[in-house]
Design a protein around this motif. Structure first.
Motif, mmCIF file in Angstrom:
data_model
loop_
_atom_site.group_PDB
_atom_site.id
_atom_site.type_symbol
_atom_site.label_atom_id
_atom_site.label_comp_id
_atom_site.label_asym_id
_atom_site.label_seq_id
_atom_site.Cartn_x
_atom_site.Cartn_y
_atom_site.Cartn_z
ATOM 1 N N VAL A 56 -25.407 7.993 44.624
ATOM 2 C CA VAL A 56 -25.489 9.440 44.831
ATOM 3 C C VAL A 56 -26.021 10.162 43.592
ATOM 4 C CG1 VAL A 56 -23.796 9.695 46.675
ATOM 5 C CG2 VAL A 56 -23.011 9.576 44.300
ATOM 6 N N GLY A 57 -26.031 9.448 42.489
ATOM 7 C CA GLY A 57 -26.502 10.084 41.268
ATOM 8 C C GLY A 57 -26.447 9.129 40.111
ATOM 9 N N MET A 58 -26.532 9.677 38.923
ATOM 10 C CA MET A 58 -26.512 8.840 37.724
ATOM 11 C C MET A 58 -26.115 9.685 36.524
ATOM 12 S SD MET A 58 -30.606 8.720 37.709
ATOM 13 C CE MET A 58 -30.473 8.813 39.483
ATOM 14 N N GLU A 59 -25.560 8.976 35.519
ATOM 15 C CA GLU A 59 -25.256 9.657 34.263
ATOM 16 C C GLU A 59 -26.308 9.261 33.235
ATOM 17 O OE1 GLU A 59 -21.378 8.917 32.524
ATOM 18 O OE2 GLU A 59 -21.785 10.297 30.862
ATOM 19 N N ILE A 90 -31.246 17.514 19.897
ATOM 20 C CA ILE A 90 -31.242 16.292 20.711
ATOM 21 C C ILE A 90 -30.794 16.632 22.129
ATOM 22 C CG2 ILE A 90 -30.172 14.022 21.036
ATOM 23 C CD1 ILE A 90 -30.047 13.663 18.042
ATOM 24 N N GLY A 91 -29.780 17.474 22.233
ATOM 25 C CA GLY A 91 -29.255 17.866 23.535
ATOM 26 C C GLY A 91 -30.278 18.580 24.400
ATOM 27 N N ASN A 118 -24.327 14.730 29.347
ATOM 28 C CA ASN A 118 -23.174 15.076 28.513
ATOM 29 C C ASN A 118 -23.547 16.233 27.596
ATOM 30 O OD1 ASN A 118 -21.140 12.792 29.079
ATOM 31 N ND2 ASN A 118 -23.070 11.712 28.750
ATOM 32 N N VAL A 119 -22.648 17.191 27.475
ATOM 33 C CA VAL A 119 -22.922 18.355 26.623
ATOM 34 C C VAL A 119 -21.824 18.493 25.563
ATOM 35 C CG1 VAL A 119 -23.367 20.833 26.566
ATOM 36 C CG2 VAL A 119 -24.076 19.507 28.547
ATOM 37 N N GLU A 150 -21.659 17.391 32.011
ATOM 38 C CA GLU A 150 -20.355 16.766 31.767
ATOM 39 C C GLU A 150 -19.787 17.294 30.460
ATOM 40 O OE1 GLU A 150 -20.271 12.510 31.948
ATOM 41 O OE2 GLU A 150 -21.080 12.457 33.983
ATOM 42 N N ILE A 151 -18.593 17.845 30.562
ATOM 43 C CA ILE A 151 -17.936 18.318 29.344
ATOM 44 C C ILE A 151 -16.564 17.660 29.240
ATOM 45 C CG2 ILE A 151 -19.105 20.551 29.164
ATOM 46 C CD1 ILE A 151 -16.339 21.551 30.519
ATOM 47 N N THR A 152 -16.137 17.410 28.023
ATOM 48 C CA THR A 152 -14.820 16.800 27.848
ATOM 49 C C THR A 152 -13.768 17.898 27.672
ATOM 50 O OG1 THR A 152 -15.092 16.677 25.467
ATOM 51 C CG2 THR A 152 -15.742 14.732 26.725
ATOM 52 N N GLU A 153 -12.523 17.488 27.802
ATOM 53 C CA GLU A 153 -11.425 18.450 27.609
ATOM 54 C C GLU A 153 -11.464 19.052 26.213
ATOM 55 O OE1 GLU A 153 -7.693 16.488 29.700
ATOM 56 O OE2 GLU A 153 -9.089 15.051 28.883
ATOM 57 N N SER A 154 -11.856 18.244 25.228
ATOM 58 C CA SER A 154 -11.828 18.752 23.852
ATOM 59 C C SER A 154 -12.852 19.871 23.657
ATOM 60 C CB SER A 154 -12.052 17.625 22.851
ATOM 61 O OG SER A 154 -13.326 17.081 23.003
ATOM 62 N N VAL A 155 -13.966 19.801 24.392
ATOM 63 C CA VAL A 155 -14.956 20.877 24.316
ATOM 64 C C VAL A 155 -14.341 22.186 24.837
ATOM 65 C CG1 VAL A 155 -17.120 21.731 25.325
ATOM 66 C CG2 VAL A 155 -17.017 19.419 24.391
#
Ligand code: C2E
Ligand code: MG
Ligand code: MG
Ligand code: MG
Length: 278
Positions: A56-59, A90-91, A118-119, A150-155
């Motif tokens: 369905v998608g990809m990372e 880079i992002g 990923n951000v 995609e963001i992590t909790e720490s962000v």
């Protein structure tokens, strides 16, 4: 005597720190150079729906090749890029590549596949970030629903106000949002209410320990939480059939992991998709 010993230890300690610092600086210089010479690569790892086993998608995952067949681990160079601020440049390259990838996949007959990137926090702190993502989507004329951040909790915990506001703007433009490595960060469940989320990614640690009582109950609780909040759930790091069966029984929607495919360069991904659809 003790004082002398202490002072000596400090000297060693200081020398160690200085070594480590200069090593890091050298690595950062190399990263800057390789990035500016277009030597970073974006690889892709498929994401599969458990209901019908379709991709369905990809990372999208950054790779830094050293030229000798070896790679610097993202766990090493991403923090360095974040710390130095280089991740901002880079992002934006990563985002551009991801949009190009969506376009390319469509041209190859694989439309509707989403690409997740990923951000990092420094990207959110950059004032032009939201607009640059929107511009990128418009410029490449792709459907915003196919791009996922995609963001992590720490962000989120770092600067909740900035991140929540940015994500709401991106969300109203149609871009998807996933919370990455869910369950291992310092998070407050109240943010789940304030964040415009589409998907929860269950951290690999709980999938790895899913055959143990604690891992099982945590994975199941996260998946249930997702369901109750009407969010899609994806299990990260699925490596074997037992883990797949377990998350499937828990009602998880999607999977990603070495059992299906490792991250791979674009050309290989295309072959993988052709094979998967045949
Ligand atoms: P992440 O976003 O949680 O990415 C998933 C990581 O799990 C990837 O590691 C992937 O290769 C690995 N993985 C996937 N399936 C399995 C499995 O079945 N078993 C095991 N053992 N590992 C699996 P990778 O590529 O080394 O990336 C590490 C982290 O670096 C990422 O974690 C992400 O936080 C960061 N990263 C990678 N690319 C980017 C990027 O473009 N931008 C930013 N900001 N961070 C990135
Ligand atoms: Mg991720
Ligand atoms: Mg993750
Ligand atoms: Mg991670």
């Amino acid at each position: 005597k003790a004082k002398k010993q202490l002072s000596q230890n400090y000297q060693y300690y200081k020398a160690d720190m200085e070594d480590e610092m200069s090593e890091r600086l050298a690595m950062l210089r190399m990263l800057r150079q390789d990035f500016s010479h277009d030597r970073l690569e974006l690889w892709y790892q498929p994401q599969i729906s458990l209901a019908d086993k379709r991709v369905v998608g990809m990372e999208a995952l950054l790779r830094w090749p050293l030229g000798n067949g070896q790679f610097v681990s993202p766990a090493v160079f991403i923090p360095l890029a974040e710390y130095s601020g280089l991740i901002v440049e880079i992002g934006s390259w990563v985002l551009e590549q991801a949009c190009l990838q969506i376009k390319k996949l469509e041209k190859q007959g694989f439309s509707g596949l989403r690409v997740a990137v990923n951000v990092s926090m420094p990207q959110f702190r950059n004032h032009g970030f939201v607009q640059s993502v929107i511009d990128c989507v418009r410029q490449h004329q792709i459907s915003p629903q196919l791009l996922e951040l995609e963001i992590t909790e720490s962000v989120v915990m770092d600067e909740p106000k900035i991140v929540i506001e940015a994500l709401h703007k991106l969300k109203s433009f149609g871009i998807k949002v996933a919370i990455d490595d869910f369950g291992i960060g310092f998070s407050s469940l109240s943010y789940l209410q304030q964040l415009p989320l589409d998907r929860i990614k269950v951290d690999r640690a709980f999938i790895r320990d899913i055959d143990k009582a604690a891992g099982e109950v945590i994975a199941e609780t996260i998946i249930n939480l997702g369901k109750r909040l009407h969010l899609s759930t994806i299990a990260e790091g699925v490596e074997n059939e037992a883990q797949e069966l377990a998350v499937k029984a828990m009602g998880c929607d999607e999977v990603q992991g070495f059992m299906y495919a490792k991250p791979m360069p674009q050309a290989e991904l295309l072959k993988y998709l052709q094979q998967a659809s045949a």
